[in-house]
Design a protein around this motif. Structure first.
Motif, PDB file in Angstrom:
ATOM      1  N   VAL A  25       0.868  -1.179   0.000  1.00  0.00           N
ATOM      2  CA  VAL A  25       0.000   0.000   0.000  1.00  0.00           C
ATOM      3  C   VAL A  25       0.901   1.224   0.000  1.00  0.00           C
ATOM      4  N   ASP A  26       0.631   2.146  -0.890  1.00  0.00           N
ATOM      5  CA  ASP A  26       1.399   3.383  -0.972  1.00  0.00           C
ATOM      6  C   ASP A  26       1.093   4.238   0.255  1.00  0.00           C
ATOM      7  N   PRO A  27       2.107   4.569   1.061  1.00  0.00           N
ATOM      8  CA  PRO A  27       1.858   5.397   2.250  1.00  0.00           C
ATOM      9  C   PRO A  27       1.175   6.722   1.928  1.00  0.00           C
ATOM     10  N   ALA A  28       1.393   7.254   0.730  1.00  0.00           N
ATOM     11  CA  ALA A  28       0.756   8.521   0.352  1.00  0.00           C
ATOM     12  C   ALA A  28      -0.756   8.377   0.213  1.00  0.00           C
ATOM     13  N   SER A  29      -1.241   7.146   0.056  1.00  0.00           N
ATOM     14  CA  SER A  29      -2.682   6.920  -0.094  1.00  0.00           C
ATOM     15  C   SER A  29      -3.393   6.734   1.245  1.00  0.00           C
ATOM     16  N   VAL A  30      -2.639   6.703   2.333  1.00  0.00           N
ATOM     17  CA  VAL A  30      -3.197   6.439   3.662  1.00  0.00           C
ATOM     18  C   VAL A  30      -3.672   7.745   4.295  1.00  0.00           C
ATOM     19  N   THR A  31      -4.855   7.717   4.864  1.00  0.00           N
ATOM     20  CA  THR A  31      -5.365   8.865   5.595  1.00  0.00           C
ATOM     21  C   THR A  31      -4.978   8.732   7.060  1.00  0.00           C
ATOM     22  N   VAL A  32      -4.224   9.689   7.541  1.00  0.00           N
ATOM     23  CA  VAL A  32      -3.827   9.704   8.946  1.00  0.00           C
ATOM     24  C   VAL A  32      -4.872  10.529   9.698  1.00  0.00           C
ATOM     25  N   THR A  33      -5.752   9.827  10.391  1.00  0.00           N
ATOM     26  CA  THR A  33      -6.839  10.492  11.104  1.00  0.00           C
ATOM     27  C   THR A  33      -6.355  11.040  12.443  1.00  0.00           C
ATOM     28  N   ALA A  34      -7.201  11.863  13.049  1.00  0.00           N
ATOM     29  CA  ALA A  34      -6.885  12.391  14.381  1.00  0.00           C
ATOM     30  C   ALA A  34      -6.735  11.255  15.390  1.00  0.00           C
ATOM     31  N   ALA A  35      -7.511  10.192  15.243  1.00  0.00           N
ATOM     32  CA  ALA A  35      -7.406   9.046  16.159  1.00  0.00           C
ATOM     33  C   ALA A  35      -6.044   8.383  16.038  1.00  0.00           C
ATOM     34  N   TYR A  36      -5.530   8.221  14.808  1.00  0.00           N
ATOM     35  CA  TYR A  36      -4.190   7.660  14.626  1.00  0.00           C
ATOM     36  C   TYR A  36      -3.132   8.597  15.216  1.00  0.00           C
ATOM     37  N   GLU A  37      -3.304   9.888  15.013  1.00  0.00           N
ATOM     38  CA  GLU A  37      -2.359  10.873  15.570  1.00  0.00           C
ATOM     39  C   GLU A  37      -2.302  10.758  17.095  1.00  0.00           C
ATOM     40  N   ARG A  38      -3.481  10.678  17.728  1.00  0.00           N
ATOM     41  CA  ARG A  38      -3.535  10.556  19.196  1.00  0.00           C
ATOM     42  C   ARG A  38      -2.887   9.268  19.661  1.00  0.00           C
ATOM     43  N   ALA A  39      -3.224   8.156  18.991  1.00  0.00           N
ATOM     44  CA  ALA A  39      -2.663   6.859  19.391  1.00  0.00           C
ATOM     45  C   ALA A  39      -1.142   6.871  19.263  1.00  0.00           C
ATOM     46  N   PHE A  40      -0.639   7.419  18.158  1.00  0.00           N
ATOM     47  CA  PHE A  40       0.813   7.466  17.985  1.00  0.00           C
ATOM     48  C   PHE A  40       1.459   8.347  19.048  1.00  0.00           C
ATOM     49  N   ALA A  41       0.860   9.487  19.325  1.00  0.00           N
ATOM     50  CA  ALA A  41       1.403  10.388  20.354  1.00  0.00           C
ATOM     51  C   ALA A  41       1.425   9.691  21.716  1.00  0.00           C
ATOM     52  N   ASP A  42       0.383   8.919  22.019  1.00  0.00           N
ATOM     53  CA  ASP A  42       0.335   8.188  23.290  1.00  0.00           C
ATOM     54  C   ASP A  42       1.435   7.126  23.363  1.00  0.00           C
ATOM     55  N   ILE A  43       1.630   6.396  22.275  1.00  0.00           N
ATOM     56  CA  ILE A  43       2.691   5.378  22.237  1.00  0.00           C
ATOM     57  C   ILE A  43       4.049   6.046  22.413  1.00  0.00           C
ATOM     58  N   GLU A  44       4.270   7.117  21.686  1.00  0.00           N
ATOM     59  CA  GLU A  44       5.556   7.813  21.721  1.00  0.00           C
ATOM     60  C   GLU A  44       5.866   8.388  23.106  1.00  0.00           C
ATOM     61  N   ALA A  45       4.830   8.817  23.831  1.00  0.00           N
ATOM     62  CA  ALA A  45       5.031   9.447  25.140  1.00  0.00           C
ATOM     63  C   ALA A  45       5.164   8.441  26.283  1.00  0.00           C
TER      64      ALA A  45
END
Length: 150
Positions: A25-45
């Motif tokens: 899957v081409d990463p450029a075709s992926v929609t990064v939603t606010a939910a994904y942003e929050r989940a990633f920020a939580d994992i990173e923190a």
């Protein structure tokens, strides 16, 4: 190959790996939603969580694999942590060349260096190839798992 913690810039590539196991899957075709942003920020923190990416340095640094490791404290195993590994993926066009084995062996080494007494993972019952792969790495089917969708 370089194994490193994912950065926000890697998020589309990670989501592309998780989107479809059977095709690239081409990463450029992926929609990064606010939910994904929050989940990633939580994992990173969270110091007990890490999203790791396997990067092919020789080809300009594309993400070719990923996994999430969560380190769980517990009273079992003498109070040692255990590592839970999830979301293990190797890009479809890069499978069969040992990258999955490299990704998992490095993740296990990280858990061992952290002092974990156990590495555990779950895999969907339909993923029989993945089950053979995990068994070849020394993982044993020791428990039945249960999930409750909320």
């Amino acid at each position: 190959m370089l194994l490193r913690p994912a950065t926000r810039a890697d998020l589309p590539a990670v989501l592309a790996l998780l989107a479809d196991e059977e095709r690239v899957v081409d990463p450029a075709s992926v929609t990064v939603t606010a939910a994904y942003e929050r989940a990633f920020a939580d994992i990173e923190a969270d110091p007990r969580n890490e999203m790791l990416v396997l990067v092919d340095d020789s080809a300009g640094g594309p993400v070719v694999g990923c996994l999430q490791a969560t380190y769980i404290p517990g009273l079992g195993k003498g109070g040692a942590e255990r590592a839970l590994i999830e979301a293990v993926r190797i890009r479809a066009d890069r499978r069969g060349g040992g990258l999955g084995r490299e990704l998992m062996s490095r993740a296990v080494a990280r858990a061992r260096a952290r002092g974990c007494a156990l590495v555990q993972l779950t895999s969907n019952k339909s993923r029989t190839d993945a089950h053979r792969f995990y068994a070849s790495l020394g993982f044993a089917r020791s428990h039945d798992g249960f999930k409750l969708t909320l």
